[in-house]
Scaffold this active site. Structure first.
Site, short mmCIF file in Angstrom:
data_model
loop_
_atom_site.label_atom_id
_atom_site.label_comp_id
_atom_site.label_asym_id
_atom_site.label_seq_id
_atom_site.Cartn_x
_atom_site.Cartn_y
_atom_site.Cartn_z
N HIS A 219 0.84 -1.20 0.00
CA HIS A 219 0.00 0.00 0.00
C HIS A 219 0.88 1.25 0.00
O HIS A 219 2.11 1.14 -0.10
CB HIS A 219 -0.97 -0.02 1.18
CG HIS A 219 -0.32 -0.16 2.52
ND1 HIS A 219 0.49 0.81 3.05
CD2 HIS A 219 -0.34 -1.18 3.42
CE1 HIS A 219 0.93 0.41 4.24
NE2 HIS A 219 0.46 -0.81 4.47
N HIS B 105 4.11 1.41 2.17
CA HIS B 105 5.29 0.69 1.66
C HIS B 105 5.96 1.49 0.55
O HIS B 105 7.18 1.62 0.48
CB HIS B 105 4.91 -0.68 1.11
CG HIS B 105 4.23 -1.57 2.10
ND1 HIS B 105 2.92 -1.94 1.97
CD2 HIS B 105 4.69 -2.16 3.22
CE1 HIS B 105 2.60 -2.73 2.99
NE2 HIS B 105 3.64 -2.87 3.76
N CYS C 160 -0.07 -11.97 20.70
CA CYS C 160 -0.95 -11.74 19.55
C CYS C 160 -0.35 -12.43 18.34
O CYS C 160 0.74 -12.06 17.89
CB CYS C 160 -1.11 -10.25 19.26
SG CYS C 160 -2.03 -9.97 17.70
N CYS D 128 0.35 -9.90 15.46
CA CYS D 128 1.54 -9.05 15.65
C CYS D 128 2.81 -9.90 15.69
O CYS D 128 3.91 -9.39 15.55
CB CYS D 128 1.48 -8.30 16.98
SG CYS D 128 0.22 -7.04 17.06
N CYS E 206 -5.70 -7.41 21.64
CA CYS E 206 -4.62 -6.67 20.98
C CYS E 206 -5.15 -5.30 20.59
O CYS E 206 -6.16 -5.20 19.90
CB CYS E 206 -4.15 -7.42 19.73
SG CYS E 206 -3.02 -6.43 18.75
N HIS F 173 -5.00 -5.17 16.62
CA HIS F 173 -5.84 -6.10 15.84
C HIS F 173 -7.22 -6.34 16.46
O HIS F 173 -8.07 -6.95 15.84
CB HIS F 173 -5.10 -7.43 15.66
CG HIS F 173 -3.86 -7.28 14.82
ND1 HIS F 173 -2.60 -7.29 15.36
CD2 HIS F 173 -3.71 -7.06 13.50
CE1 HIS F 173 -1.71 -7.11 14.39
NE2 HIS F 173 -2.36 -6.96 13.26
N LYS G 299 -10.93 15.61 1.58
CA LYS G 299 -11.99 15.81 0.59
C LYS G 299 -11.85 14.93 -0.65
O LYS G 299 -10.79 14.55 -1.06
CB LYS G 299 -12.01 17.27 0.15
CG LYS G 299 -12.52 18.19 1.24
CD LYS G 299 -12.94 19.53 0.64
CE LYS G 299 -13.25 20.53 1.72
NZ LYS G 299 -12.02 20.92 2.46
N LYS H 213 -12.75 14.97 -8.06
CA LYS H 213 -13.55 14.49 -9.20
C LYS H 213 -12.88 13.32 -9.92
O LYS H 213 -13.52 12.34 -10.25
CB LYS H 213 -13.79 15.63 -10.19
CG LYS H 213 -14.85 16.62 -9.70
CD LYS H 213 -15.26 17.58 -10.79
CE LYS H 213 -14.18 18.49 -11.20
NZ LYS H 213 -13.84 19.72 -10.73
ZN LIG Z 1 -1.95 -7.70 17.21
#
Ligand SMILES: [Zn+2]
Length: 506
Positions: A17, A20, A125, A128, A143, A146, A300, A303
């Site tokens: 994403h 990264h 977790c 994690c 967690c 999460h 915001k 278009k």
């Molecule tokens: Zn976690």
């Protein structure tokens, strides 16, 4: 001189994403800049592939952890050419060569007496891949990240004597105040340390997807130990045809986001001290690009792009360089800040298309029209020279501190200066006056040179656009930083830019 820069390795279960892309582009800008300085650059990125989350996901899908890791690693590898990352190697922690080096390194820590066997009990977790201390867990033993119930785990583990490094780490931060930058992050790291360090679990007995502990093969190393070591192990097999650890270690700069500060600023230096290795010269901690504005409202909607700044969509529509530019222009590297599609489109239009793209088009068009495409050979105009004096030194000094946004601002001030110069000199008027032809030569030569200098300095930020513009300027002198001074170019034959550098979007 060597410049070794790293990104964190990305956890292979995640989907790539904007975060990264952001970290990797930041490291890439610095790597490219140091190559322009003629340094021996090594730029490393990769994927973190071990640990329980991968094993659990593979089990759910009925494949082996290695099969899942192979499949997911390719998504991160595919991101790199799209963002134009010039990494020299991509390390995967499932690489047998990495595992072998992890074992050798950890064996050294063991042999130096920094590990022992004990019983660990705590809240764990699985997503994690981390135990949580009592003050790190949310209500109902969940967690906080999460929001899932944590497992109470109790097992016999190998421990790392982190507590015995308390004093050395305190001294490190006292004696080397820029070991972690920006300052605020160094303060956070210090407060972890002064708050008191506890020994930490080094191995896991219940899972098998990891690097086996050489002195106790029933255990694998806790995924963080194996992951952090990538920065060190990669040099022995990923940096050419021989082991380059001696040439490139310690790393010059390690870039990471603030969520993994503790591992990098506390545990990582302790591991290196335990093995008798040198510490990286600096860790640079960047902030987050958020999609919320200062009041906490969603940013915001625009278009032509959606509400969320999707890096892939931006690159498809506007090109990779526009994304690279925007992320480091909008939010100061090291701070948190909001990005938005409206903000992107505004900077694309006013800065990339108008300030820079239009300057390039006009300069080349005037040389084509008034001088038959040949850039005149003339000394740079002293009026412009004084505004460019010291620019390259300023930019390199800022980039030495990873101040990518501030360096870009200094360059952009000169892009704007060149636009004002066009308006002040009005070459279209000079062209009509026979007595002003010498002056017109000087103005056009100065503009071409100014444009070349900012283009050399912008190369690390926008490699494709700057290549294209240097070609259109007929400059074959390349992008060496030493050439980023007015008057060092070789006047060439220009080629009109069609389409322009950053076409306006319908
Ligand atoms: Zn976690």
């Amino acid at each position: 001189m060597a410049f070794y820069v790293t990104t964190p390795i990305y956890y292979v279960n995640a989907a790539p994403h904007l975060g990264h892309a952001y970290t990797t582009i930041g490291a890439d800008i610095l790597a490219r800049h140091h190559r322009q300085r003629g340094e021996d650059v090594f730029f490393l990125t990769g994927t973190d592939e071990h640990g329980e989350p991968v094993a659990l996901a593979a089990e759910r899908e009925g494949v082996t952890p290695k099969e899942l890791a192979d499949r997911n690693a390719t998504r991160f590898q595919a991101l790199l050419p799209r963002i134009n990352a010039s990494n020299d190697f991509f390390i995967r922690t499932s690489d047998p060569r990495h595992k072998e080096r992890v074992q050798a390194f950890m064996q050294r820590i063991h042999d130096h007496g920094h590990v022992y066997k004990g019983v660990y009990e705590g809240w764990y977790c699985p997503r994690c891949a981390d135990f949580k201390s009592d003050n790190e867990i949310a209500e109902g033993n969940t967690c906080p990240i999460h929001r899932i119930p944590l497992d109470r785990e109790n097992e016999e583990n190998w421990f790392f004597r982190l507590s015995s490094f308390q004093e050395q780490l305190e001294r490190l931060y006292a004696e080397n105040p820029t070991f972690v930058a920006p300052q605020q992050r160094a303060n956070e790291a210090r407060s972890f340390i002064t708050g008191g360090l506890n020994d930490i679990s080094l191995s896991r007995a219940k899972i098998s997807w990891g690097v086996e502990v050489p002195w106790d093969p029933q255990h694998v190393f806790y995924v963080w130990f194996d992951a952090l070591l990538n920065y060190y192990t990669a040099l022995s097999f990923g940096a050419g045809d021989h082991d380059r650890t001696a040439e490139l270690w310690p790393a010059t700069l390690q870039i990471l986001a603030k969520d993994i500060l503790k591992f990098h600023a506390v545990i990582w230096p302790a591991m290196l001290l335990a093995a008798g290795e040198e510490l990286p010269k600096q860790l640079f901690i960047h902030g987050y690009l958020t999609m919320k504005d200062a009041s906490g409202e969603d940013v915001k909607m625009s278009k032509s792009l959606g509400n969320v700044l999707d890096p892939f969509e931006v690159m498809d529509k506007f090109g990779t360089d526009a994304l690279r530019y925007y992320c480091f222009r909008e939010v100061s590297f090291g701070q948190d800040g909001a990005v938005s599609t409206i903000g992107f489109e505004s900077r694309y239009e006013t800065e990339l298309a108008n300030d820079y793209g239009n300057l390039a088009s006009r300069t080349i068009a005037m040389i084509a029209r008034y001088r038959d495409g040949r850039t005149p050979a003339a000394e740079p105009d002293p009026a412009l020279q004084k505004d460019f004096d010291g620019l390259t030194r300023e930019v390199t000094e800022l980039l030495d501190k990873a101040e990518i946004t501030q360096a870009l601002e200094r360059i952009w001030q000169r892009v704007r200066r060149l636009n004002r110069y066009v308006e002040e000199q009005a070459p279209w008027k000079l062209a009509k006056d026979d007595a002003q032809q010498g002056r017109l030569d000087a103005v056009l030569a100065s503009l071409a040179e100014g444009l070349r200098v900012v283009t050399v300095l912008l190369h690390a930020y926008m490699p494709e656009t700057t290549e294209r513009l240097m070609g259109a300027l007929g400059q074959d002198g390349g992008f060496a930083i030493a050439g980023a001074e007015l008057g060092r170019g070789t006047p060439g034959t220009v080629t009109p830019l069609d389409p322009p550098l950053f076409p306006k979007q319908a």
